[in-house]
Design a protein around this motif. Structure first.
Motif, PDB file in Angstrom:
ATOM      1  N   GLU A 166       0.871  -1.170  -0.212  1.00 57.51           N
ATOM      2  CA  GLU A 166       0.149  -0.189   0.305  1.00 57.51           C
ATOM      3  C   GLU A 166       0.898   1.196   0.073  1.00 57.51           C
ATOM      4  O   GLU A 166       1.903   1.306   0.458  1.00 57.51           O
ATOM      5  CB  GLU A 166      -0.785  -0.013   1.123  1.00 57.51           C
ATOM      6  N   VAL A 167       0.299   1.991  -0.602  1.00 60.64           N
ATOM      7  CA  VAL A 167       1.601   2.790  -0.925  1.00 60.64           C
ATOM      8  C   VAL A 167       0.692   4.991  -1.328  1.00 60.64           C
ATOM      9  O   VAL A 167      -0.247   4.680  -2.079  1.00 60.64           O
ATOM     10  CB  VAL A 167       1.729   3.586  -2.245  1.00 60.64           C
ATOM     11  N   THR A 168       0.859   4.959  -0.043  1.00 55.20           N
ATOM     12  CA  THR A 168      -0.226   6.340  -0.105  1.00 55.20           C
ATOM     13  C   THR A 168       0.553   7.591   0.072  1.00 55.20           C
ATOM     14  O   THR A 168       1.823   7.695   0.034  1.00 55.20           O
ATOM     15  CB  THR A 168      -0.565   6.868   1.338  1.00 55.20           C
ATOM     16  N   GLY A 169       0.454   9.208  -0.631  1.00 55.86           N
ATOM     17  CA  GLY A 169       1.291  10.091  -0.719  1.00 55.86           C
ATOM     18  C   GLY A 169       1.913   9.954  -1.804  1.00 55.86           C
ATOM     19  O   GLY A 169       2.415   8.494  -2.884  1.00 55.86           O
ATOM     20  N   PRO A 170       1.585  11.473  -2.734  1.00 55.32           N
ATOM     21  CA  PRO A 170       3.135  10.950  -3.569  1.00 55.32           C
ATOM     22  C   PRO A 170       4.534  11.102  -3.403  1.00 55.32           C
ATOM     23  O   PRO A 170       5.305  11.752  -2.957  1.00 55.32           O
ATOM     24  CB  PRO A 170       2.469  13.165  -3.927  1.00 55.32           C
ATOM     25  N   LEU A 171       4.884  10.116  -4.250  1.00 46.83           N
ATOM     26  CA  LEU A 171       6.208   9.273  -3.962  1.00 46.83           C
ATOM     27  C   LEU A 171       6.570  10.687  -4.451  1.00 46.83           C
ATOM     28  O   LEU A 171       8.397  10.413  -4.343  1.00 46.83           O
ATOM     29  CB  LEU A 171       6.282   8.102  -4.366  1.00 46.83           C
ATOM     30  N   GLU A 172       6.866  11.786  -5.405  1.00 49.89           N
ATOM     31  CA  GLU A 172       7.722  12.516  -6.824  1.00 49.89           C
ATOM     32  C   GLU A 172       8.063  13.317  -5.574  1.00 49.89           C
ATOM     33  O   GLU A 172       8.718  14.411  -5.916  1.00 49.89           O
ATOM     34  CB  GLU A 172       6.641  12.305  -7.762  1.00 49.89           C
ATOM     35  N   ARG A 173       7.466  13.762  -4.246  1.00 53.69           N
ATOM     36  CA  ARG A 173       7.832  14.664  -3.219  1.00 53.69           C
ATOM     37  C   ARG A 173       8.400  14.708  -2.610  1.00 53.69           C
ATOM     38  O   ARG A 173       9.139  15.317  -1.881  1.00 53.69           O
ATOM     39  CB  ARG A 173       6.791  14.803  -2.574  1.00 53.69           C
ATOM     40  N   VAL A 174       9.002  13.180  -2.730  1.00 54.22           N
ATOM     41  CA  VAL A 174      10.490  12.963  -1.517  1.00 54.22           C
ATOM     42  C   VAL A 174      11.640  12.787  -2.265  1.00 54.22           C
ATOM     43  O   VAL A 174      11.968  12.488  -3.241  1.00 54.22           O
ATOM     44  CB  VAL A 174       9.930  11.062  -1.281  1.00 54.22           C
TER      45      VAL A 174
ATOM     46  N   VAL B 211       3.723 -11.268   2.813  1.00 51.85           N
ATOM     47  CA  VAL B 211       4.330  -9.736   4.049  1.00 51.85           C
ATOM     48  C   VAL B 211       3.420  -8.267   3.612  1.00 51.85           C
ATOM     49  O   VAL B 211       3.407  -8.279   2.797  1.00 51.85           O
ATOM     50  CB  VAL B 211       5.327  -9.603   2.544  1.00 51.85           C
ATOM     51  N   ARG B 212       2.808  -8.067   4.510  1.00 53.85           N
ATOM     52  CA  ARG B 212       2.462  -6.590   4.267  1.00 53.85           C
ATOM     53  C   ARG B 212       3.460  -5.513   4.096  1.00 53.85           C
ATOM     54  O   ARG B 212       4.268  -4.927   5.003  1.00 53.85           O
ATOM     55  CB  ARG B 212       1.936  -6.812   5.928  1.00 53.85           C
ATOM     56  N   VAL B 213       3.388  -4.337   3.198  1.00 54.32           N
ATOM     57  CA  VAL B 213       4.571  -3.050   2.702  1.00 54.32           C
ATOM     58  C   VAL B 213       2.900  -1.833   2.764  1.00 54.32           C
ATOM     59  O   VAL B 213       2.459  -1.731   2.117  1.00 54.32           O
ATOM     60  CB  VAL B 213       5.446  -3.678   1.888  1.00 54.32           C
ATOM     61  N   ARG B 214       3.661  -1.285   4.023  1.00 55.46           N
ATOM     62  CA  ARG B 214       3.030   0.085   3.653  1.00 55.46           C
ATOM     63  C   ARG B 214       4.460   1.569   3.468  1.00 55.46           C
ATOM     64  O   ARG B 214       5.691   1.788   4.045  1.00 55.46           O
ATOM     65  CB  ARG B 214       2.812   0.093   4.881  1.00 55.46           C
ATOM     66  N   ILE B 215       4.171   2.206   2.637  1.00 57.77           N
ATOM     67  CA  ILE B 215       4.799   3.124   1.885  1.00 57.77           C
ATOM     68  C   ILE B 215       3.993   4.483   2.241  1.00 57.77           C
ATOM     69  O   ILE B 215       3.068   5.348   1.220  1.00 57.77           O
ATOM     70  CB  ILE B 215       5.416   3.576   0.612  1.00 57.77           C
ATOM     71  N   ALA B 216       4.380   5.491   3.014  1.00 57.85           N
ATOM     72  CA  ALA B 216       3.671   6.549   3.583  1.00 57.85           C
ATOM     73  C   ALA B 216       4.045   8.032   3.099  1.00 57.85           C
ATOM     74  O   ALA B 216       5.375   8.032   3.872  1.00 57.85           O
ATOM     75  CB  ALA B 216       2.612   6.643   4.221  1.00 57.85           C
ATOM     76  N   VAL B 217       3.569   8.655   2.612  1.00 57.63           N
ATOM     77  CA  VAL B 217       4.486  10.001   2.238  1.00 57.63           C
ATOM     78  C   VAL B 217       3.275  11.542   3.033  1.00 57.63           C
ATOM     79  O   VAL B 217       2.409  11.317   2.481  1.00 57.63           O
ATOM     80  CB  VAL B 217       4.935  10.225   1.336  1.00 57.63           C
ATOM     81  N   ASP B 218       3.965  12.041   4.286  1.00 53.01           N
ATOM     82  CA  ASP B 218       3.682  12.975   4.380  1.00 53.01           C
ATOM     83  C   ASP B 218       4.026  14.022   4.133  1.00 53.01           C
ATOM     84  O   ASP B 218       4.737  14.124   3.650  1.00 53.01           O
ATOM     85  CB  ASP B 218       2.741  12.895   5.306  1.00 53.01           C
TER      86      ASP B 218
ATOM     87  N   ALA C 138       5.910  16.414   6.119  1.00 51.06           N
ATOM     88  CA  ALA C 138       7.169  16.104   6.371  1.00 51.06           C
ATOM     89  C   ALA C 138       8.061  14.602   7.104  1.00 51.06           C
ATOM     90  O   ALA C 138       9.345  14.877   6.706  1.00 51.06           O
ATOM     91  CB  ALA C 138       7.375  16.662   8.086  1.00 51.06           C
ATOM     92  N   TRP C 139       7.326  13.641   6.317  1.00 44.85           N
ATOM     93  CA  TRP C 139       8.017  12.043   7.054  1.00 44.85           C
ATOM     94  C   TRP C 139       8.031  11.143   5.988  1.00 44.85           C
ATOM     95  O   TRP C 139       6.427  11.164   4.988  1.00 44.85           O
ATOM     96  CB  TRP C 139       7.991  11.425   8.428  1.00 44.85           C
ATOM     97  N   LEU C 140       8.821  10.134   5.456  1.00 42.30           N
ATOM     98  CA  LEU C 140       8.377   9.507   4.422  1.00 42.30           C
ATOM     99  C   LEU C 140       8.435   7.910   5.439  1.00 42.30           C
ATOM    100  O   LEU C 140       9.894   7.420   6.073  1.00 42.30           O
ATOM    101  CB  LEU C 140       9.670   9.423   3.317  1.00 42.30           C
TER     102      LEU C 140
ATOM    103  N   PRO D 242      13.044  11.138   7.549  1.00 41.32           N
ATOM    104  CA  PRO D 242      12.593  13.502   7.647  1.00 41.32           C
ATOM    105  C   PRO D 242      12.233  14.092   5.985  1.00 41.32           C
ATOM    106  O   PRO D 242      13.257  12.944   4.655  1.00 41.32           O
ATOM    107  CB  PRO D 242      13.742  13.794   9.037  1.00 41.32           C
ATOM    108  N   LEU D 243      12.313  14.593   6.066  1.00 42.07           N
ATOM    109  CA  LEU D 243      11.357  14.913   3.939  1.00 42.07           C
ATOM    110  C   LEU D 243      12.756  16.116   3.663  1.00 42.07           C
ATOM    111  O   LEU D 243      13.257  16.590   2.788  1.00 42.07           O
ATOM    112  CB  LEU D 243      10.296  15.275   3.276  1.00 42.07           C
TER     113      LEU D 243
END
Length: 404
Positions: free
Chosen positions: A302-310, A338-345, A347-349, A402-403
């Motif tokens: 599951e990927v949430t948030g814009p990865l291009e902002r990282v 396996v459960r993978v979570r990638i979240a971008v908010d 200030a943080w990845l 941290p971003l």
């Protein structure tokens, strides 16, 4: 006796002697102009020793003078392989230009010391050699030669036995003066606090770069080899030609990616002019997930948030962290869910990888290793934090980067 004769067998004794004699060139050149070298009196010699001092102090103001003196001292005052004296690979003498007035003052003190000691060494060398020649003349029945400090009275073959004595005294004095000048060079031409700090920073950068390269190779090659082992074992167990074809395809893709990573790292090590290829980032995470799925693992991503902002560095390190986490799952737990979570908010990845933890896998991963240590190091270098621990019957890898 062998210990006393040791300076005679060391090449550095004679290079230091030559270095001292070179220091007398300036006062002798000045003496040719004034007061002259025709039977100078003791007062004249005192004047000869003082006249060049303003000249060498003016030369010490030039920054490159320190570099020139440092290079000469390194070459002639400290033993190299030809001197058969191991253990002095680092002479502790700087070869950098003066960067402050403190460096210039120390360089001026060194030049004055070299001038005075060189002049004294040249005078002692001339007098002792003249004495040795006088002894040789007396041995063959000739009168005294030159202006030796000790005039030889009489003649006789017995004087031949004394000929080496002034030369041995000269070598001993040269060895002692050379050793003192070498120690003075370390103190007066040694690295300044600013140079020591710069050297420490450079050494730290080299260590960090070596650690980064080691982590790159460990994560990339370790992931490829783990996939190859898992896929080959699964294909052999399944006995299905279609599954074997998929396994071989996965092994080929992971091997090709590992070779690209290896080539990029080698280009950095060789410092080639050609720029290295782009390092994989989180945008390429699908390749890691597909590799894990092809090895039999059931991956829920599951990927949430814009990865291009990282930012690039954070995205690349996040890719390597995810790669190492999946490699550990396949290596220690095998083809498990396996459960993978990638979240971008803002200030943080945040990265999270969970998988069931069997007893054998728990014993393997909780013992620690370079992979888990590498995850924590990557996170710490970016100012983030990582947790790798059992969590409710599962193994958890949770990383916050941290971003900014």
């Amino acid at each position: 006796m062998p210990r006393l004769l040791l300076p005679l067998t060391r090449a550095v004794t004679y290079t230091r002697w030559l270095h001292l004699l070179v220091g007398s060139i300036v006062p002798f050149v000045c003496a040719m102009i004034y007061p002259g070298l025709t039977r100078p009196s003791p007062a004249d010699w005192a004047l000869i020793a003082v006249l060049p001092v303003p000249l060498v102090l003016a030369a010490a103001v030039v920054p490159e003078t320190r570099r020139a003196e440092g290079l000469q001292a390194r070459l002639m005052l400290f033993p190299g392989p030809q001197a058969r004296v191991p253990g002095e690979e680092d002479p502790g003498v700087s070869a950098a230009p003066s960067a402050s007035w403190s460096d210039r003052v120390r360089t001026g003190a060194w030049l004055v010391l070299r001038l005075e000691v060189g002049l004294a060494d040249a005078l002692v060398t001339g007098q002792l050699m003249a004495l040795s020649l006088s002894l040789a003349g007396a041995a063959v029945g000739e009168p005294a030669v030159g202006d030796a400090p000790l005039q030889v009275s009489g003649t006789g073959w017995a004087y031949a036995l004394l000929i080496p004595v002034p030369l041995l005294v000269l070598v001993a004095l040269a060895a002692g003066a050379g050793a003192l000048m070498a120690e003075a060079a370390r103190r007066l031409l040694g690295p300044s606090p600013r140079e020591r700090l710069a050297e420490l920073e450079e050494r730290t950068e080299r260590l960090l770069e070596r650690n980064r390269i080691a982590r790159e190779l460990h994560d990339s090659l370790g992931h490829a080899l783990t996939l190859a082992v898992v896929q080959a074992g699964a294909a052999r167990t399944a006995g299905d030609p279609k599954f074997t074809d998929r396994a071989l395809e996965t092994i080929e893709e992971s091997g090709r990616a590992a070779l690209e990573d290896l080539e990029r790292v080698l280009m950095v090590l060789r410092e080639t002019a050609r720029p290295p290829g782009a390092r994989p980032a989180l945008g390429d995470a699908g390749r890691l997930l597909d590799s894990a799925r092809s090895s039999g693992a059931c991956v829920d991503a599951e990927v949430t948030g814009p990865l291009e902002r990282v930012p690039g560095p954070v995205s690349r390190e996040g890719y390597r962290i995810l790669q190492e986490a999946l490699t550990n799952v396949l290596r220690h737990a095998g083809p498990v869910p396996v459960r993978v979570r990638i979240a971008v908010d803002e200030a943080w990845l945040r990265l999270e990888v969970r998988n069931p933890l069997s007893a054998a896998a728990a014993l393997a991963v909780t013992g620690g290793g370079s992979g888990l240590r590498g995850i924590r190091e990557r996170a710490a270098l970016l100012g983030g934090k990582a947790r790798t621990e059992p969590d409710g019957g599962q193994w958890l890898v949770h990383v916050d980067l941290p971003l900014r």
